[in-house]
Design a protein around this motif. Structure first.
Motif, PDB file in Angstrom:
ATOM      1  N   LEU A  48       0.714  -1.153  -0.007  1.00 25.33           N
ATOM      2  CA  LEU A  48      -0.081  -0.064  -0.090  1.00 25.33           C
ATOM      3  C   LEU A  48       0.901   1.225  -0.025  1.00 25.33           C
ATOM      4  CD1 LEU A  48      -2.935  -1.035   2.771  1.00 25.33           C
ATOM      5  CD2 LEU A  48      -2.947  -0.843   0.200  1.00 25.33           C
ATOM      6  N   PRO A  49       0.171   2.304  -0.536  1.00 24.72           N
ATOM      7  CA  PRO A  49      -0.880   2.398  -1.294  1.00 24.72           C
ATOM      8  C   PRO A  49      -0.895   1.689  -2.658  1.00 24.72           C
ATOM      9  CG  PRO A  49       0.429   4.704  -1.513  1.00 24.72           C
ATOM     10  CD  PRO A  49       1.137   3.733  -0.579  1.00 24.72           C
ATOM     11  N   VAL A  50      -1.984   1.378  -3.118  1.00 21.01           N
ATOM     12  CA  VAL A  50      -2.142   0.854  -4.684  1.00 21.01           C
ATOM     13  C   VAL A  50      -2.441   2.150  -5.458  1.00 21.01           C
ATOM     14  CG1 VAL A  50      -3.630  -0.581  -6.005  1.00 21.01           C
ATOM     15  CG2 VAL A  50      -2.909  -1.294  -3.575  1.00 21.01           C
ATOM     16  N   ASP A  51      -1.722   2.492  -6.308  1.00 19.02           N
ATOM     17  CA  ASP A  51      -1.704   3.573  -7.157  1.00 19.02           C
ATOM     18  C   ASP A  51      -2.445   3.191  -8.338  1.00 19.02           C
ATOM     19  OD1 ASP A  51       0.057   2.289  -9.018  1.00 19.02           O
ATOM     20  OD2 ASP A  51       1.527   3.777  -8.498  1.00 19.02           O
ATOM     21  N   VAL A  52      -2.979   4.169  -9.089  1.00 18.16           N
ATOM     22  CA  VAL A  52      -3.794   4.177 -10.221  1.00 18.16           C
ATOM     23  C   VAL A  52      -3.175   3.301 -11.384  1.00 18.16           C
ATOM     24  CG1 VAL A  52      -3.121   6.000 -11.877  1.00 18.16           C
ATOM     25  CG2 VAL A  52      -5.318   5.370 -11.854  1.00 18.16           C
ATOM     26  N   SER A  53      -1.844   3.221 -11.336  1.00 14.99           N
ATOM     27  CA  SER A  53      -1.191   2.363 -12.752  1.00 14.99           C
ATOM     28  C   SER A  53      -1.726   0.685 -12.144  1.00 14.99           C
ATOM     29  CB  SER A  53       0.271   2.669 -12.518  1.00 14.99           C
ATOM     30  OG  SER A  53       0.923   2.179 -11.310  1.00 14.99           O
ATOM     31  N   CYS A  54      -1.563   0.426 -10.704  1.00 14.46           N
ATOM     32  CA  CYS A  54      -1.938  -0.993 -10.441  1.00 14.46           C
ATOM     33  C   CYS A  54      -3.560  -1.056 -10.802  1.00 14.46           C
ATOM     34  CB  CYS A  54      -1.490  -1.248  -9.011  1.00 14.46           C
ATOM     35  SG  CYS A  54      -1.884  -2.846  -8.261  1.00 14.46           S
ATOM     36  N   ILE A  55      -4.083  -0.137 -10.249  1.00 14.97           N
ATOM     37  CA  ILE A  55      -5.602  -0.110 -10.338  1.00 14.97           C
ATOM     38  C   ILE A  55      -6.101  -0.681 -12.015  1.00 14.97           C
ATOM     39  CG2 ILE A  55      -7.926   1.072 -10.185  1.00 14.97           C
ATOM     40  CD1 ILE A  55      -6.524   2.648  -7.765  1.00 14.97           C
ATOM     41  N   LEU A  56      -5.530   0.190 -12.670  1.00 14.86           N
ATOM     42  CA  LEU A  56      -5.675  -0.222 -14.269  1.00 14.86           C
ATOM     43  C   LEU A  56      -5.516  -1.477 -14.509  1.00 14.86           C
ATOM     44  CD1 LEU A  56      -4.234   3.051 -15.860  1.00 14.86           C
ATOM     45  CD2 LEU A  56      -6.460   2.319 -15.648  1.00 14.86           C
ATOM     46  N   HIS A  57      -4.725  -2.451 -13.791  1.00 17.33           N
ATOM     47  CA  HIS A  57      -4.499  -3.829 -14.112  1.00 17.33           C
ATOM     48  C   HIS A  57      -5.745  -4.652 -13.503  1.00 17.33           C
ATOM     49  CE1 HIS A  57      -0.666  -3.567 -16.083  1.00 17.33           C
ATOM     50  NE2 HIS A  57      -0.105  -2.649 -15.341  1.00 17.33           N
ATOM     51  N   LEU A  58      -6.345  -3.991 -12.372  1.00 18.60           N
ATOM     52  CA  LEU A  58      -7.077  -4.762 -11.581  1.00 18.60           C
ATOM     53  C   LEU A  58      -8.676  -4.568 -12.221  1.00 18.60           C
ATOM     54  CD1 LEU A  58      -5.623  -4.152  -8.128  1.00 18.60           C
ATOM     55  CD2 LEU A  58      -5.447  -6.339  -9.402  1.00 18.60           C
ATOM     56  N   LEU A  59      -9.009  -3.503 -12.745  1.00 15.80           N
ATOM     57  CA  LEU A  59     -10.388  -3.114 -13.355  1.00 15.80           C
ATOM     58  C   LEU A  59     -10.216  -2.699 -14.623  1.00 15.80           C
ATOM     59  CD1 LEU A  59     -11.544  -0.550 -10.428  1.00 15.80           C
ATOM     60  CD2 LEU A  59     -12.026  -2.965 -10.624  1.00 15.80           C
ATOM     61  N   PRO A  60     -11.230  -3.096 -15.379  1.00 16.28           N
ATOM     62  CA  PRO A  60     -11.544  -2.911 -16.670  1.00 16.28           C
ATOM     63  C   PRO A  60     -11.714  -1.474 -16.964  1.00 16.28           C
ATOM     64  CG  PRO A  60     -13.462  -3.820 -16.014  1.00 16.28           C
ATOM     65  CD  PRO A  60     -12.479  -3.828 -14.783  1.00 16.28           C
ATOM     66  N   HIS A  61     -12.217  -0.808 -16.062  1.00 15.04           N
ATOM     67  CA  HIS A  61     -12.726   0.695 -16.642  1.00 15.04           C
ATOM     68  C   HIS A  61     -11.477   1.609 -16.793  1.00 15.04           C
ATOM     69  CE1 HIS A  61     -15.198  -1.334 -13.381  1.00 15.04           C
ATOM     70  NE2 HIS A  61     -16.297  -0.470 -14.004  1.00 15.04           N
ATOM     71  N   ARG A  62     -11.954   2.636 -17.701  1.00 18.41           N
ATOM     72  CA  ARG A  62     -10.939   3.471 -18.188  1.00 18.41           C
ATOM     73  C   ARG A  62     -11.717   4.791 -18.321  1.00 18.41           C
ATOM     74  NH1 ARG A  62      -8.268  -0.152 -17.002  1.00 18.41           N
ATOM     75  NH2 ARG A  62      -6.954  -1.415 -18.152  1.00 18.41           N
ATOM     76  N   TYR A  63     -10.516   5.978 -18.625  1.00 19.50           N
ATOM     77  CA  TYR A  63     -11.068   7.383 -18.537  1.00 19.50           C
ATOM     78  C   TYR A  63     -12.202   7.340 -19.697  1.00 19.50           C
ATOM     79  CZ  TYR A  63     -11.288  12.309 -19.547  1.00 19.50           C
ATOM     80  OH  TYR A  63     -11.856  13.422 -19.914  1.00 19.50           O
ATOM     81  N   PRO A  64     -13.390   7.988 -19.305  1.00 20.53           N
ATOM     82  CA  PRO A  64     -13.539   8.686 -18.428  1.00 20.53           C
ATOM     83  C   PRO A  64     -14.432   7.930 -16.956  1.00 20.53           C
ATOM     84  CG  PRO A  64     -15.410   9.233 -19.841  1.00 20.53           C
ATOM     85  CD  PRO A  64     -14.393   8.245 -20.233  1.00 20.53           C
ATOM     86  N   PHE A  65     -14.358   6.753 -17.050  1.00 17.66           N
ATOM     87  CA  PHE A  65     -15.062   5.873 -16.003  1.00 17.66           C
ATOM     88  C   PHE A  65     -14.315   5.323 -14.989  1.00 17.66           C
ATOM     89  CE2 PHE A  65     -18.977   3.677 -15.056  1.00 17.66           C
ATOM     90  CZ  PHE A  65     -19.919   4.642 -15.298  1.00 17.66           C
TER      91      PHE A  65
END
Length: 154
Positions: free
Chosen positions: A8-25
């Protein structure tokens, strides 16, 4: 902590690997606390540059309540993903919002707010998770809901 523990913390670059959502969602910027299979604390920095502020509402920008609910659901998806052993985490795994109960909105979310999410697992049922969610700004609850999400079929 084991070598398998999430850093921790888990940053947005890692979040992008975990969730399929992308800008703007993509509506979660960072994960700051995690108790696997129990709870997560995450946040989103709300800026005037959010695309939804152009029409909601001109001259008086307010984050739509449905997007606050979606952000809480995304935090729940992160809780589920980050609770898996590292070798079981599936990039871009799809979780669908199935049900929202007891949604409450206590105040508007506006540019400049740091929207903090506290999501707790209430129950796990096969491929579904029931979450108890709150969103806060400056320690005040701005929204809450019980959210049911289901894992999508591959």
């Amino acid at each position: 902590m084991s070598d398998d523990a999430i850093k921790l913390p888990v940053d947005v670059s890692c979040i992008l690997h975990l969730l399929p959502h992308r800008y703007p969602f993509l509506l979660v910027d960072r994960v700051v606390e995690l108790e696997p299979n129990q709870r997560i604390r995450a946040y989103k920095n709300v800026t005037f540059n959010e695309p939804f502020f152009q029409g909601h509402f001109p001259g008086r920008p307010v984050m739509p309540g449905v997007l606050v609910v979606e952000a809480m659901a995304q935090a729940g998806g992160l809780l589920t993903q980050l609770s898996q052993p590292r070798d079981k985490i599936s990039e871009g795994k799809l979780f669908y919002l199935v049900k929202v109960d007891n949604a409450r909105f206590n105040r508007m979310v506006v540019p400049g707010d740091k929207l903090e999410f506290e999501v707790r697992v209430k129950r796990l049922i096969r491929n579904m998770a029931l979450y108890d969610c709150t969103a806060s700004v400056d320690g005040q609850v701005v929204a809450s809901a019980e959210i049911l999400c289901a894992e999508g079929k591959e």
